[in-house]
Write a protein that holds these residues in place. Structure first.
Motif, PDB file in Angstrom:
ATOM      1  N   ARG A 184      27.421   9.149  54.063  1.00  0.00           N
ATOM      2  CA  ARG A 184      26.852   9.978  55.104  1.00  0.00           C
ATOM      3  C   ARG A 184      26.171   9.390  56.196  1.00  0.00           C
ATOM      4  O   ARG A 184      25.526   8.203  55.939  1.00  0.00           O
ATOM      5  CB  ARG A 184      26.085  11.124  54.604  1.00  0.00           C
ATOM      6  CG  ARG A 184      26.712  12.074  54.002  1.00  0.00           C
ATOM      7  CD  ARG A 184      25.708  13.123  53.465  1.00  0.00           C
ATOM      8  NE  ARG A 184      24.885  12.839  52.472  1.00  0.00           N
ATOM      9  CZ  ARG A 184      23.767  13.420  51.953  1.00  0.00           C
ATOM     10  NH1 ARG A 184      23.179  14.177  52.790  1.00  0.00           N
ATOM     11  NH2 ARG A 184      23.012  12.859  51.046  1.00  0.00           N
ATOM     12  N   PRO A 185      25.773   9.832  57.519  1.00  0.00           N
ATOM     13  CA  PRO A 185      24.845   9.292  58.266  1.00  0.00           C
ATOM     14  C   PRO A 185      23.694   9.071  57.726  1.00  0.00           C
ATOM     15  O   PRO A 185      22.955  10.066  56.938  1.00  0.00           O
ATOM     16  CB  PRO A 185      24.849  10.319  59.443  1.00  0.00           C
ATOM     17  CG  PRO A 185      26.150  11.175  59.456  1.00  0.00           C
ATOM     18  CD  PRO A 185      26.649  11.136  57.908  1.00  0.00           C
ATOM     19  N   ASN A 186      22.898   8.056  57.892  1.00  0.00           N
ATOM     20  CA  ASN A 186      21.615   7.955  57.657  1.00  0.00           C
ATOM     21  C   ASN A 186      21.516   7.449  56.026  1.00  0.00           C
ATOM     22  O   ASN A 186      20.373   7.329  55.656  1.00  0.00           O
ATOM     23  CB  ASN A 186      20.558   8.989  57.766  1.00  0.00           C
ATOM     24  CG  ASN A 186      20.237   8.985  59.300  1.00  0.00           C
ATOM     25  OD1 ASN A 186      20.150   7.676  59.776  1.00  0.00           O
ATOM     26  ND2 ASN A 186      20.230  10.267  59.911  1.00  0.00           N
ATOM     27  N   ALA A 187      22.700   7.409  55.244  1.00  0.00           N
ATOM     28  CA  ALA A 187      22.406   6.804  53.875  1.00  0.00           C
ATOM     29  C   ALA A 187      21.950   5.389  53.975  1.00  0.00           C
ATOM     30  O   ALA A 187      21.572   4.959  52.969  1.00  0.00           O
ATOM     31  CB  ALA A 187      23.945   7.003  53.419  1.00  0.00           C
ATOM     32  N   GLY A 188      22.242   4.613  55.167  1.00  0.00           N
ATOM     33  CA  GLY A 188      21.795   3.453  55.127  1.00  0.00           C
ATOM     34  C   GLY A 188      22.806   2.216  55.229  1.00  0.00           C
ATOM     35  O   GLY A 188      22.688   0.968  54.507  1.00  0.00           O
ATOM     36  N   SER A 190      24.466   0.648  57.628  1.00  0.00           N
ATOM     37  CA  SER A 190      24.348  -0.468  58.726  1.00  0.00           C
ATOM     38  C   SER A 190      23.202  -1.351  57.826  1.00  0.00           C
ATOM     39  O   SER A 190      23.413  -2.694  58.119  1.00  0.00           O
ATOM     40  CB  SER A 190      23.984   0.001  59.850  1.00  0.00           C
ATOM     41  OG  SER A 190      23.682   1.223  60.125  1.00  0.00           O
ATOM     42  N   SER A 191      22.119  -0.479  57.383  1.00  0.00           N
ATOM     43  CA  SER A 191      20.962  -1.561  56.827  1.00  0.00           C
ATOM     44  C   SER A 191      21.710  -2.267  55.651  1.00  0.00           C
ATOM     45  O   SER A 191      21.108  -3.431  55.541  1.00  0.00           O
ATOM     46  CB  SER A 191      19.857  -0.597  56.233  1.00  0.00           C
ATOM     47  OG  SER A 191      19.609   0.351  57.310  1.00  0.00           O
ATOM     48  N   GLY A 233      29.005   2.669  60.653  1.00  0.00           N
ATOM     49  CA  GLY A 233      27.420   1.869  60.721  1.00  0.00           C
ATOM     50  C   GLY A 233      27.507   0.826  61.467  1.00  0.00           C
ATOM     51  O   GLY A 233      26.395   0.467  62.000  1.00  0.00           O
ATOM     52  N   LYS A 236      26.795   1.169  66.658  1.00  0.00           N
ATOM     53  CA  LYS A 236      26.249   2.390  67.085  1.00  0.00           C
ATOM     54  C   LYS A 236      26.419   2.636  68.613  1.00  0.00           C
ATOM     55  O   LYS A 236      25.561   1.877  69.423  1.00  0.00           O
ATOM     56  CB  LYS A 236      24.896   2.526  66.508  1.00  0.00           C
ATOM     57  CG  LYS A 236      24.984   2.807  65.037  1.00  0.00           C
ATOM     58  CD  LYS A 236      23.876   4.087  64.661  1.00  0.00           C
ATOM     59  CE  LYS A 236      24.412   4.352  63.260  1.00  0.00           C
ATOM     60  NZ  LYS A 236      23.024   4.302  62.312  1.00  0.00           N
ATOM     61  N   ASN A 295      21.410   3.739  47.451  1.00  0.00           N
ATOM     62  CA  ASN A 295      20.427   2.940  48.400  1.00  0.00           C
ATOM     63  C   ASN A 295      19.330   3.596  48.163  1.00  0.00           C
ATOM     64  O   ASN A 295      19.043   4.904  48.043  1.00  0.00           O
ATOM     65  CB  ASN A 295      20.966   2.920  49.809  1.00  0.00           C
ATOM     66  CG  ASN A 295      20.334   2.047  50.570  1.00  0.00           C
ATOM     67  OD1 ASN A 295      19.865   0.865  50.307  1.00  0.00           O
ATOM     68  ND2 ASN A 295      20.244   2.066  51.927  1.00  0.00           N
ATOM     69  N   ASP A 298      14.057   1.862  46.667  1.00  0.00           N
ATOM     70  CA  ASP A 298      12.380   1.431  46.926  1.00  0.00           C
ATOM     71  C   ASP A 298      11.947   2.853  47.080  1.00  0.00           C
ATOM     72  O   ASP A 298      10.568   3.077  46.772  1.00  0.00           O
ATOM     73  CB  ASP A 298      12.411   0.517  47.890  1.00  0.00           C
ATOM     74  CG  ASP A 298      12.929   1.094  49.350  1.00  0.00           C
ATOM     75  OD1 ASP A 298      12.036   1.540  50.052  1.00  0.00           O
ATOM     76  OD2 ASP A 298      14.173   1.075  49.552  1.00  0.00           O
ATOM     77  N   ALA A 299      12.323   3.705  47.713  1.00  0.00           N
ATOM     78  CA  ALA A 299      11.787   5.077  48.126  1.00  0.00           C
ATOM     79  C   ALA A 299      11.646   6.148  46.992  1.00  0.00           C
ATOM     80  O   ALA A 299      11.122   7.164  47.482  1.00  0.00           O
ATOM     81  CB  ALA A 299      12.277   5.455  49.507  1.00  0.00           C
ATOM     82  N   SER A 330      18.237  -1.301  47.170  1.00  0.00           N
ATOM     83  CA  SER A 330      17.448  -1.148  48.397  1.00  0.00           C
ATOM     84  C   SER A 330      17.833  -2.309  49.336  1.00  0.00           C
ATOM     85  O   SER A 330      17.562  -3.307  49.221  1.00  0.00           O
ATOM     86  CB  SER A 330      16.000  -1.351  48.307  1.00  0.00           C
ATOM     87  OG  SER A 330      15.260  -1.420  49.294  1.00  0.00           O
ATOM     88  N   ALA A 331      18.125  -1.543  50.547  1.00  0.00           N
ATOM     89  CA  ALA A 331      18.519  -2.302  51.638  1.00  0.00           C
ATOM     90  C   ALA A 331      17.479  -2.894  52.397  1.00  0.00           C
ATOM     91  O   ALA A 331      17.257  -4.103  52.829  1.00  0.00           O
ATOM     92  CB  ALA A 331      19.362  -1.624  52.916  1.00  0.00           C
ATOM     93  N   LYS A 332      16.278  -2.239  51.979  1.00  0.00           N
ATOM     94  CA  LYS A 332      15.040  -2.446  52.929  1.00  0.00           C
ATOM     95  C   LYS A 332      14.180  -3.486  51.974  1.00  0.00           C
ATOM     96  O   LYS A 332      14.191  -4.623  52.919  1.00  0.00           O
ATOM     97  CB  LYS A 332      13.982  -1.394  52.754  1.00  0.00           C
ATOM     98  CG  LYS A 332      12.690  -1.319  53.744  1.00  0.00           C
ATOM     99  CD  LYS A 332      12.054  -0.003  53.523  1.00  0.00           C
ATOM    100  CE  LYS A 332      10.462  -0.358  54.080  1.00  0.00           C
ATOM    101  NZ  LYS A 332       9.741   1.096  53.966  1.00  0.00           N
TER     102      LYS A 332
HETATM  103  P1  GDP Z   1      23.488   4.551  58.710  1.00  0.00           P
HETATM  104  O1  GDP Z   1      23.638   5.879  59.221  1.00  0.00           O
HETATM  105  O2  GDP Z   1      24.225   4.985  57.323  1.00  0.00           O
HETATM  106  O3  GDP Z   1      23.926   3.336  58.974  1.00  0.00           O
HETATM  107  O4  GDP Z   1      22.040   4.309  58.155  1.00  0.00           O
HETATM  108  P2  GDP Z   1      20.809   3.216  58.480  1.00  0.00           P
HETATM  109  O5  GDP Z   1      21.292   1.938  58.100  1.00  0.00           O
HETATM  110  O6  GDP Z   1      20.769   3.273  60.239  1.00  0.00           O
HETATM  111  O7  GDP Z   1      19.803   3.728  57.771  1.00  0.00           O
HETATM  112  C1  GDP Z   1      19.191   5.162  58.218  1.00  0.00           C
HETATM  113  C2  GDP Z   1      17.856   4.995  57.944  1.00  0.00           C
HETATM  114  O8  GDP Z   1      17.434   4.776  56.728  1.00  0.00           O
HETATM  115  C3  GDP Z   1      16.852   4.200  58.644  1.00  0.00           C
HETATM  116  O9  GDP Z   1      15.901   4.675  59.119  1.00  0.00           O
HETATM  117  C4  GDP Z   1      16.487   2.959  57.705  1.00  0.00           C
HETATM  118  O10 GDP Z   1      15.623   2.355  58.058  1.00  0.00           O
HETATM  119  C5  GDP Z   1      16.481   3.719  56.393  1.00  0.00           C
HETATM  120  N1  GDP Z   1      16.808   2.746  55.278  1.00  0.00           N
HETATM  121  C6  GDP Z   1      17.860   2.281  55.151  1.00  0.00           C
HETATM  122  N2  GDP Z   1      18.045   1.630  53.987  1.00  0.00           N
HETATM  123  C7  GDP Z   1      16.693   2.002  53.244  1.00  0.00           C
HETATM  124  C8  GDP Z   1      16.193   1.329  52.145  1.00  0.00           C
HETATM  125  O11 GDP Z   1      16.764   0.761  51.360  1.00  0.00           O
HETATM  126  N3  GDP Z   1      15.119   2.150  51.832  1.00  0.00           N
HETATM  127  C9  GDP Z   1      14.318   2.791  52.884  1.00  0.00           C
HETATM  128  N4  GDP Z   1      13.252   3.333  52.430  1.00  0.00           N
HETATM  129  N5  GDP Z   1      14.848   3.079  53.904  1.00  0.00           N
HETATM  130  C10 GDP Z   1      16.059   2.808  54.208  1.00  0.00           C
END
Ligand code: GDP
Ligand code: GDP
Length: 437
Positions: A184-188, A190-191, A233, A236, A295, A298-299, A330-332
């Protein structure tokens, strides 16, 4: 194989969804029969004269926010121009040519995508004769149709498939593992990709000239070549439609088709959503190997049971994909990100594995001895022998006395026994039945 994409555009009420259902109709019904997999009504696979393609009804996309319908139509056209190989522009022959049709035509002319104009609601001859005004829109192909009655749609599809691009060449050699990162969007996504690329042991090669506008990322690790295939991802562009869930499904679909392994990214913070099941279902159906990547670990507030609980939730939500391993990352913080590529390599090997016919038959015979096939009205399934006919995904054909006698639950049992014997971890397993002696 990469299927061409056909997008249907046009202002509201011209008959886009009627046409979509007409073209896609039967196939949608068939696919929806499968447990655990629901079809999004705006995407389907169509087929005409043996050529398969993806069909998108852009009218079914919700962009949210804007109110003016013309903005809505503009976003649809933008998406169609970006994503489609051929565009079907639908107008309403009963209402005649409207200024908004001209506006859409102008946008379409700005791109070099082939467009076929369908003048819909041409239900009788008089209406078919009135369609000539639509030639002023400047498209070579103007085809009167009635989506409701199905007339003219054959000519329309002839025109559409004749404009498909030549088959794309495979860019990577057989040993390169093609990986898509979907979710989904925002799942992380690209991170995660950045986290994988940021690892020191990964060497990212310069991007070779790719077809279309794919932004594949080739990389090398421990003697193995991988390529991260184009996904939502990576790039963008900030277009309105890119934030819609339905669009992310389309991107996932396109990426999955070109992949050996799908990394299905789940948001550990937000949990599992309906959309995740749909995306995972596509990977399963397409015959990709899959890994669930939870993903944002950590949170997540957790104790020692949280991981097991999440794993169980995944097994329940994706019960048709119990073969897929689960990673918590955790991508972070980078936690466990280094486990992803080795896991990809492992499931890719299983996806490409071939088992010997003699050992397979030993396993089948043992399975049938332990639990014989149930009898049905005095008749019993007999499996003469089985053989693996292909890989990626592994496909096994069982020659049986009567395929009708095979129950889903018995096939499931055989699949489990085959997996116990050989593994096939991470990959779907196709078991086909054929009548034979
Ligand atoms: P995409 O739309 O699936 O590509 O998601 P993004 O990589 O743009 O990430 C969406 C949001 O989730 C961003 O605000 C990231 O900083 C946050 N995020 C991504 N990975 C992690 C993670 O491992 N931990 C936390 N806490 N936030 C993350
Ligand atoms: P969309 O908004 O462009 O997706 O349009 P729909 O597919 O929802 O159709 C709008 C209306 O036009 C519906 O009431 C349809 O039944 C009707 N319609 C669609 N195709 C035809 C056709 O070929 N002939 C006639 N007479 N009506 C049609």
């Amino acid at each position: 194989m990469v299927l061409p994409v056909v997008a249907i555009v046009g202002r509201p009420n011209v008959g886009k969804s009627t046409l979509f259902n007409r073209i896609a109709g039967e196939r949608i019904a068939i696919v929806e029969d499968k447990p655990g997999i629901t079809r999004d009504r705006i995407y389907a696979q169509g087929e005409w004269t043996g050529k398969r393609f993806h069909l998108i009804d852009t009218g079914g996309l919700e962009f949210g926010g804007e109110d003016a319908f013309i903005d809505h139509v503009r976003h649809q056209v933008e998406l169609a121009v970006d994503e489609a190989d051929v565009i079907i522009f639908v107008v309403d022959g009963r209402e005649g040519l409207l200024p908004s049709d001209e506006e859409v035509a102008t946008w379409l002319h700005r791109s070099d995508k082939p467009v076929v104009l369908a003048v819909n609601k041409a239900d009788n001859r008089r209406r078919r004769e009135e369609m000539y005004e639509f030639y002023s829109l400047g498209f070579d192909e103007v085809i009167p149709i009635s989506a409701l009655h199905g007339t003219g749609t054959g000519d329309l599809l002839d025109a559409v498939v004749s404009r498909f691009p030549e088959g794309e060449e495979e860019l990577y050699d057989e040993d390169t593992i093609r990986v898509s990162v979907i979710g989904r969007p925002n799942a992380g996504k690209s991170s995660l990709i950045n986290a994988i690329l940021g690892q020191e042991r990964v060497i990212v090669s310069p991007i070779p000239g790719t077809t279309r506008d794919a932004v594949d990322t080739p990389l090398h690790r421990d003697g193995q070549d991988f390529v991260l295939v184009d996904t939502a991802g990576i790039r963008k562009r900030g277009k309105v439609y890119e934030t819609t869930e339905k669009y992310s499904v389309l991107r996932a679909l396109r990426a999955i088709e070109r992949s050996d392994v799908a990394l299905i990214v789940l948001d550990g913070e937000r949990g599992i959503a309906e959309q995740d099941k749909r995306i995972a279902g596509y990977a399963h159906e397409a015959g990709c190997a899959s890994i669930f990547v939870v993903n944002k670990w950590d949170a997540v507030e957790k104790d020692e049971k949280t991981m097991d609980r999440f794993r169980r939730e995944i097994m329940n939500a994706f019960s048709f994909m119990n073969y897929a391993p689960v990673l918590f990352v955790s991508a972070k913080t980078g936690q466990r990100v280094h486990k992803i590529l080795p896991a990809v390599q492992e499931v890719a090997e299983q996806h490409a594995m071939r088992v010997s016919t003699s050992v397979l038959n030993q396993v089948l015979m043992d399975a049938m001895l332990t639990t014989p096939p149930p009898s049905e009205r005095g008749k019993r399934l007999r499996i003469r022998y089985g053989t693996q006919v292909s890989v990626k995904p592994p496909t096994i054909v069982l020659f049986v006395n009567d395929p009708e006698l095979a129950h889903f639950s018995y096939l499931r049992y055989l699949e489990n026994r085959i997996r116990e014997a050989f593994g096939f971890r991470g990959t779907p397993l196709n078991i086909r039945l054929r009548k034979g002696d």
